[in-house]
Design an enzyme around this catalytic site. Structure first.
Site, PDB file in Angstrom:
ATOM      1  N   GLY A 185       0.774  -1.242   0.000  1.00 28.25           N
ATOM      2  CA  GLY A 185       0.000   0.000   0.000  1.00 28.25           C
ATOM      3  C   GLY A 185       0.801   1.285   0.000  1.00 28.25           C
TER       4      GLY A 185
ATOM      5  NE  ARG B 262      -8.614 -12.048  -7.264  1.00 34.42           N
ATOM      6  CZ  ARG B 262      -8.376 -13.350  -7.437  1.00 34.42           C
ATOM      7  NH1 ARG B 262      -7.214 -13.860  -7.090  1.00 34.42           N
ATOM      8  NH2 ARG B 262      -9.292 -14.128  -7.963  1.00 34.42           N
TER       9      ARG B 262
ATOM     10  CG  HIS C 137       0.950  -1.102 -15.577  1.00 28.25           C
ATOM     11  ND1 HIS C 137       0.628  -2.370 -15.151  1.00 28.25           N
ATOM     12  CD2 HIS C 137       1.952  -1.241 -16.481  1.00 28.25           C
ATOM     13  CE1 HIS C 137       1.399  -3.249 -15.787  1.00 28.25           C
ATOM     14  NE2 HIS C 137       2.202  -2.588 -16.605  1.00 28.25           N
TER      15      HIS C 137
END
Ligand code: GRF
Length: 212
Positions: free
Chosen positions: A12, A87, A105
């Site tokens: 995180g 996921r 990303h």
């Protein structure tokens, strides 16, 4: 004020950068698909409500995504921010949050979608690598690009040193992208490109290795 919900799966650090950026929005919740995600503790320290929707409690992607959407909607999310959420989401889920689902990303998309981006960039010998904040579409790692940061790849880089250089920039561009979104400065155009309103464009080059 807009509500954002952040989805994580691990440490995180991008979520933390968002929590510490004093964004002009309410961070309504941090949701993880893993109960042991390190980021959940960081969120709790910041007094942000947390929730866990475990993919292991669901027989397939569709039922997991339905359960996840229910929790997200309970927090009245205007934007759903993926920050290391590991996921793959179903097209139904992605379409439900069309124009409101954002991801970061660790590559300069459309190059190096998918996993192991730093290893692959090093193997290819590229001299510039980076990170991308983009809208999520059903086509994995291919949505409209909001902002990118480029970093030089150095000859003796390892995947770890390169990841560190890229991550430093991730923590700068993600809060900026969300700030623009919350200020309604981002427009998703018909042609799939992103227009940034009220922003002066400047053009200069990152050359790597640098000129002498
Ligand atoms: C980041 O590199 C992000 O770009 C990718 O997953 C990683 C998550 O790291 N999607 P963290 O959990 O934010 O530290």
């Amino acid at each position: 004020m807009k509500n954002i919900v952040i989805l994580i799966s691990g440490r995180g650090s991008n979520m933390q950068a968002l929590l510490e950026a004093e964004l002009p929005c309410r961070i309504a919740a941090v949701i993880s698909n893993k109960a042991d995600a390190g980021g959940l503790d960081i969120a709790r320290q910041h007094c942000i409500p947390t929730a866990v929707v475990s993919h292991r409690d669901h027989p397939d992607r569709a039922s997991f995504d339905t359960a996840l959407a229910q929790v997200i909607d309970d927090f009245h999310a205007d934007f759903v921010i993926l920050a290391g959420f590991m996921r793959i989401l179903t097209a139904d889920f992605v379409n439900r949050y069309k124009g409101r689902l954002i991801n970061i990303h660790p590559s300069l998309l459309p190059a190096y979608g998918g996993l192991d981006t730093h290893e692959r960039a090093l193997k290819d010998g590229v001299k510039i690598h980076g990170c991308t904040v983009h809208f999520v579409t059903p086509d994995l790692d291919h949505g409209p690009i909001i902002i990118q940061a480029a970093v030089p790849v150095l000859y003796h880089d390892t995947p770890q040193t390169l990841a560190q250089r890229v991550l430093h920039e991730e923590h700068r561009i993600y809060p900026q992208a969300i700030r623009w979104l919350c200020a309604d400065q981002i427009e998703l155009m018909e042609d799939g490109r992103v227009l940034l309103r009220r922003h002066k464009q400047i053009g200069y080059a990152l050359i790597s290795p640098s000129l002498e």
